[in-house]
Motif scaffolding. Sequence first.
Motif, PDB file in Angstrom:
ATOM      1  N   ALA A 154     -34.239   2.784  -5.512  1.00  0.00           N
ATOM      2  CA  ALA A 154     -33.374   3.170  -4.683  1.00  0.00           C
ATOM      3  C   ALA A 154     -33.822   4.211  -3.598  1.00  0.00           C
ATOM      4  CB  ALA A 154     -32.183   4.107  -5.660  1.00  0.00           C
ATOM      5  N   VAL A 155     -34.818   4.922  -3.837  1.00  0.00           N
ATOM      6  CA  VAL A 155     -35.452   5.908  -2.777  1.00  0.00           C
ATOM      7  C   VAL A 155     -35.970   5.131  -1.829  1.00  0.00           C
ATOM      8  CG1 VAL A 155     -37.350   7.477  -2.620  1.00  0.00           C
ATOM      9  CG2 VAL A 155     -35.849   7.952  -4.476  1.00  0.00           C
ATOM     10  N   PHE A 156     -36.803   4.022  -2.170  1.00  0.00           N
ATOM     11  CA  PHE A 156     -37.556   3.103  -0.913  1.00  0.00           C
ATOM     12  C   PHE A 156     -36.479   2.331  -0.271  1.00  0.00           C
ATOM     13  CE2 PHE A 156     -41.181   4.705  -3.381  1.00  0.00           C
ATOM     14  CZ  PHE A 156     -42.194   4.584  -2.387  1.00  0.00           C
ATOM     15  N   LYS A 157     -35.568   2.070  -0.881  1.00  0.00           N
ATOM     16  CA  LYS A 157     -34.340   1.117   0.080  1.00  0.00           C
ATOM     17  C   LYS A 157     -33.877   2.214   0.924  1.00  0.00           C
ATOM     18  CE  LYS A 157     -33.283  -2.328  -3.516  1.00  0.00           C
ATOM     19  NZ  LYS A 157     -32.375  -2.870  -4.676  1.00  0.00           N
ATOM     20  N   ALA A 158     -33.425   3.256   0.506  1.00  0.00           N
ATOM     21  CA  ALA A 158     -32.632   4.241   1.116  1.00  0.00           C
ATOM     22  C   ALA A 158     -33.786   4.588   2.258  1.00  0.00           C
ATOM     23  CB  ALA A 158     -32.299   5.421   0.487  1.00  0.00           C
ATOM     24  N   LEU A 159     -35.107   4.801   2.015  1.00  0.00           N
ATOM     25  CA  LEU A 159     -35.901   5.209   3.217  1.00  0.00           C
ATOM     26  C   LEU A 159     -36.047   4.151   4.196  1.00  0.00           C
ATOM     27  CD1 LEU A 159     -38.199   7.044   3.981  1.00  0.00           C
ATOM     28  CD2 LEU A 159     -39.740   5.662   2.664  1.00  0.00           C
ATOM     29  N   GLY A 160     -35.982   2.840   3.939  1.00  0.00           N
ATOM     30  CA  GLY A 160     -36.269   1.897   4.805  1.00  0.00           C
ATOM     31  C   GLY A 160     -34.952   1.683   5.788  1.00  0.00           C
TER      32      GLY A 160
END
Length: 203
Positions: A174-180
């Motif tokens: 979820a962190v990396f999707k949100a970062l993108g």
Amino acid sequence: MENNNNELAERKAGLSRKTNETDITLSLGVDGSGISELETDVPFLNHMLDLFAKHGQFDLSVQARGDIDIDDHHTVEDIGICLGQALREALGDKKGIKRYASVFIPMDEALAQVVIDISNRPHFEYRAEYPSQQVGSFSTELVHEFLWKFALEARITLHVIVHYGSNTHHMIEAVFKALGRALDEATLIDPRVKGVPSTKGVL
């Protein structure tokens, strides 16, 4: 037609970094289509970077080899450094960008939030407590290391909050999707913005 902020040069950058610990070649296209070509010694990071590129609509290529016989730390850290440097170079003078973004992303039971200011003032805040210290062979403490070095080299203000979750993989995903998605929004060109979005006149 008169030139405006929408008619910018292609925003992309590539670089190489070679040390006694790692050998990395990376390229980033900000205005891409979510295509990634990833070859690193850290499979879990490959997965996270693929999510980052896909959800941020970035074109990302990473070839990285490192001293994973010791651990994944140097490889993960140096990829974060290179990605941050590439983003900073690709954005150039930052004219016309939206600058700010705040994105929530759920991943099943987990919820992550990423808030960004492309400020030229590197700062990182991280609020995350994971149920497990490992995902496969990947140490969860390296998420902090990657994000901090990325924010530092990109010279952005980055706040990452994992509000809750019970599955460590889901929480980090979820962190990396949100970062993108947050970076995609913050780097978008807004036709209403003339010059850089700062009363100082520079970012």
